[in-house]
Design a protein around this motif. Structure first.
Motif, PDB file in Angstrom:
ATOM      1  N   GLN A 315       0.892  -1.214   0.092  1.00 16.08           N
ATOM      2  CA  GLN A 315       0.084  -0.090   0.108  1.00 16.08           C
ATOM      3  C   GLN A 315       0.901   1.239   0.233  1.00 16.08           C
ATOM      4  O   GLN A 315       0.499   2.270  -0.364  1.00 16.08           O
ATOM      5  CB  GLN A 315      -0.980   0.013   1.344  1.00 16.08           C
ATOM      6  CG  GLN A 315      -0.347  -0.120   2.480  1.00 16.08           C
ATOM      7  CD  GLN A 315      -0.235  -1.498   3.058  1.00 16.08           C
ATOM      8  OE1 GLN A 315      -0.500  -2.337   2.233  1.00 16.08           O
ATOM      9  NE2 GLN A 315      -0.240  -1.448   4.385  1.00 16.08           N
ATOM     10  N   ILE A 319       0.358   5.028  -1.957  1.00 17.09           N
ATOM     11  CA  ILE A 319       0.350   6.282  -1.481  1.00 17.09           C
ATOM     12  C   ILE A 319       1.259   7.379  -2.302  1.00 17.09           C
ATOM     13  O   ILE A 319       0.923   8.381  -2.489  1.00 17.09           O
ATOM     14  CB  ILE A 319       0.758   6.188   0.220  1.00 17.09           C
ATOM     15  CG1 ILE A 319      -0.167   5.537   0.872  1.00 17.09           C
ATOM     16  CG2 ILE A 319       0.913   7.764   0.521  1.00 17.09           C
ATOM     17  CD1 ILE A 319      -0.011   5.201   2.268  1.00 17.09           C
ATOM     18  N   MET A 337      -9.968   2.827  -5.764  1.00 19.52           N
ATOM     19  CA  MET A 337      -8.720   2.106  -5.473  1.00 19.52           C
ATOM     20  C   MET A 337      -8.605   0.825  -6.172  1.00 19.52           C
ATOM     21  O   MET A 337      -7.602   0.507  -7.051  1.00 19.52           O
ATOM     22  CB  MET A 337      -8.470   1.869  -3.903  1.00 19.52           C
ATOM     23  CG  MET A 337      -7.426   1.164  -3.696  1.00 19.52           C
ATOM     24  SD  MET A 337      -7.238   0.676  -1.975  1.00 19.52           S
ATOM     25  CE  MET A 337      -8.470  -1.116  -2.061  1.00 19.52           C
ATOM     26  N   GLY A 348      -4.418  -3.556  -0.634  1.00 17.14           N
ATOM     27  CA  GLY A 348      -5.326  -2.592  -0.020  1.00 17.14           C
ATOM     28  C   GLY A 348      -5.649  -2.781   1.399  1.00 17.14           C
ATOM     29  O   GLY A 348      -5.384  -3.858   1.963  1.00 17.14           O
ATOM     30  N   LEU A 352      -6.184   2.944   3.230  1.00 20.41           N
ATOM     31  CA  LEU A 352      -5.757   3.442   1.872  1.00 20.41           C
ATOM     32  C   LEU A 352      -6.864   3.588   0.899  1.00 20.41           C
ATOM     33  O   LEU A 352      -6.764   4.456   0.267  1.00 20.41           O
ATOM     34  CB  LEU A 352      -4.846   2.219   1.164  1.00 20.41           C
ATOM     35  CG  LEU A 352      -4.144   2.330   0.065  1.00 20.41           C
ATOM     36  CD1 LEU A 352      -3.385   3.484  -0.208  1.00 20.41           C
ATOM     37  CD2 LEU A 352      -3.722   1.293  -0.584  1.00 20.41           C
ATOM     38  N   LYS A 353      -7.685   2.533   1.236  1.00 20.55           N
ATOM     39  CA  LYS A 353      -9.048   2.842   0.452  1.00 20.55           C
ATOM     40  C   LYS A 353      -9.785   4.204   0.673  1.00 20.55           C
ATOM     41  O   LYS A 353     -10.138   4.733  -0.261  1.00 20.55           O
ATOM     42  CB  LYS A 353      -9.882   1.462   0.433  1.00 20.55           C
ATOM     43  CG  LYS A 353     -11.096   1.801  -0.065  1.00 20.55           C
ATOM     44  CD  LYS A 353     -11.998   0.448  -0.288  1.00 20.55           C
ATOM     45  CE  LYS A 353     -13.497   0.756  -0.963  1.00 20.55           C
ATOM     46  NZ  LYS A 353     -13.095   1.100  -2.158  1.00 20.55           N
TER      47      LYS A 353
END
Length: 448
Positions: A315, A319, A337, A348, A352-353
């Motif tokens: 992840q 980013i 995503m 994920g 993050l999502k």
């Protein structure tokens, strides 16, 4: 003679016909609510419908119907503070969706259904128990199901060596395939490539990793809240047969955070670590092959093709692709995503999502909502574990069984110490002692 008004409910009665006090009736009904909720999120975890690329877990509509019944019957209430923050997040999500529709990003595609699913799932955290709901038994009932899954998981693993394999419902009961969603998960969790040994998933649970998370939480609750060690060996053996490191990783991070957050837990955390070390030492001698296999999974996160790498490290590559974009403030819209060119399965996590779909603002609002909904000092280990475990999982943001379990433990449960104190005072109440002393004594014959 007393009469009952037309339309009024008759008082509940016991088996011998005497009226039960309201507190007894409320406790029985509260226990029923808890059992039904746990059955929906644990025992029915594999059941649902696969529609297109999405899934509908049966546990979600069942639980929403259950909390609706709680509201109607007076056993539930709306939690206003979480509702307010959740409303702000929903508004931000709607703005992100409208912007994404009118100013599309060439690298992304939208899924309006993703936003709808997200809002539907987290309704589960907006209803809490009212004053009539008896919260004393929630944790005990939860532990009953953890122990049940542990026993079934051990039996499930051992029975495969005599030819009995029940790890996948879709393979064992093909007629259930239309209402099973396990095909989207690791339904045939072999120990390693080319191996014929299958890892335990606790019979009901959808994957061994979910099983390991449940066992790790059970260990923490038994030690820190129930203050007992007698079930830890059961959990340790069951955990060993899951061959999953997810639960232990979440547990390790949770007790570390607990110790940093409240120094009063330092001694208990160290004792817990010693207890786990003792169990691990015994396991290494009793089950050397299984222990070696589980220990060997500890370093798999360093390999880019492993599930551990995908879950915990990939992840950060995501980013870096989005932080320099202006749209990262409000996000690229729901479902972005999974539909980006950088995504691959398992890479994920919830943070993050939320960051990609709903931006920095949406991520902050949602994190605030989760902390407000879950944090309780009296059950700090449960709150911390639930939040840590929620963040660590790849698909946990849209995994209803986990959110339902969080609602049951963090919202419905009572203070274990207060529950124990109430039970003790009830046993020592003069009426209780008088009732026990006046109970008829069965005559014993001389031959007996």
């Amino acid at each position: 003679m007393a009469t009952i008004a037309p339309g009024a409910a008759a008082p509940a009665t016991s088996r011998i016909g005497t009226a039960l006090p309201d507190s007894t009736v409320d406790r029985r009904r509260s226990r029923l609510f808890v059992h039904l909720a746990l059955i929906s999120c644990l025992c029915l975890q594999r059941f649902g419908l696969v529609i297109g690329g999405g899934t509908i877990f049966f546990s979600l509509p069942l639980f929403l119907a259950l909390i609706g019944l709680m509201l109607v019957s007076g056993y539930g209430r709306i939690r206003m503070v979480p509702l307010f923050v959740f409303g702000l997040f929903a508004l931000e999500g709607l703005i992100a969706t409208l912007v994404a529709i009118n100013v599309p990003e060439t690298r992304q595609q939208l899924s309006i259904l993703s936003l709808f699913s997200l809002l539907s799932i987290y309704l589960c955290l907006l209803v809490g128990p009212s004053g009539r709901f008896n919260r004393d038994d929630v944790i005990d009932i939860f532990l009953f199901y953890v122990r049940l899954c542990a026993v079934l998981g051990i039996a499930q693993y051992l029975l495969q060596f005599v030819g009995v394999r029940i790890f996948s419902f879709m393979l064992t009961f093909p007629a259930l395939n239309p209402i099973l969603i396990e095909s989207l998960y690791n339904y045939n969790p072999i120990l390693s490539y080319g191996s014929s040994i299958i890892r335990s998933n606790g019979f009901f649970l959808i994957e061994p990793s979910v099983f390991s998370q449940l066992l790790a939480l059970g260990m923490a609750v038994e030690f820190f809240l129930k203050r007992q060690l007698k079930y830890l060996p059961l959990y340790a053996v069951a955990y060993l047969f899951s061959f999953s490191g997810t639960g232990l990783l979440a547990l390790g991070l949770s007790i570390g955070i607990l110790m940093l957050a409240d120094r009063r837990y330092t001694v208990r955390v160290l004792l817990f670590v010693l207890a786990l070390a003792a169990l691990a030492t015994i396991a290494a001698f009793v089950f050397p092959d299984q222990f070696a296999s589980l220990a060997g999974r500890a370093g798999e996160a360093s390999y880019s093709g492993s599930s551990g790498y995908a879950r915990y490290f990939a992840q950060f590559e995501f980013i870096g692709q989005y932080t320099d974009k202006t749209r990262s403030l409000i996000g690229f819209g729901p479902g972005s995503m999974e539909r980006s060119g950088f995504f691959f399965t398992g890479s994920g996590n919830p943070a993050l999502k939320l960051f990609i779909d709903y931006g920095i603002i949406g991520s902050i609002l949602f994190a605030t909502f989760m902390v407000i909904s879950c944090w309780r000092r009296d059950i700090a280990i449960i709150s911390i574990f639930c939040l840590v475990n929620f963040q660590m999982g790849g698909g946990n943001l849209l995994f209803p069984p986990l959110i339902i379990l969080i609602a049951i433990l963090c919202v419905w449960s009572g203070d274990p110490d207060q529950a124990a104190a109430r039970q003790g005072s009830a046993l020592n109440h003069p009426k209780s002692r008088a009732a026990r002393s006046s109970a008829p004594i069965r005559p014993v014959s001389t031959t007996q």
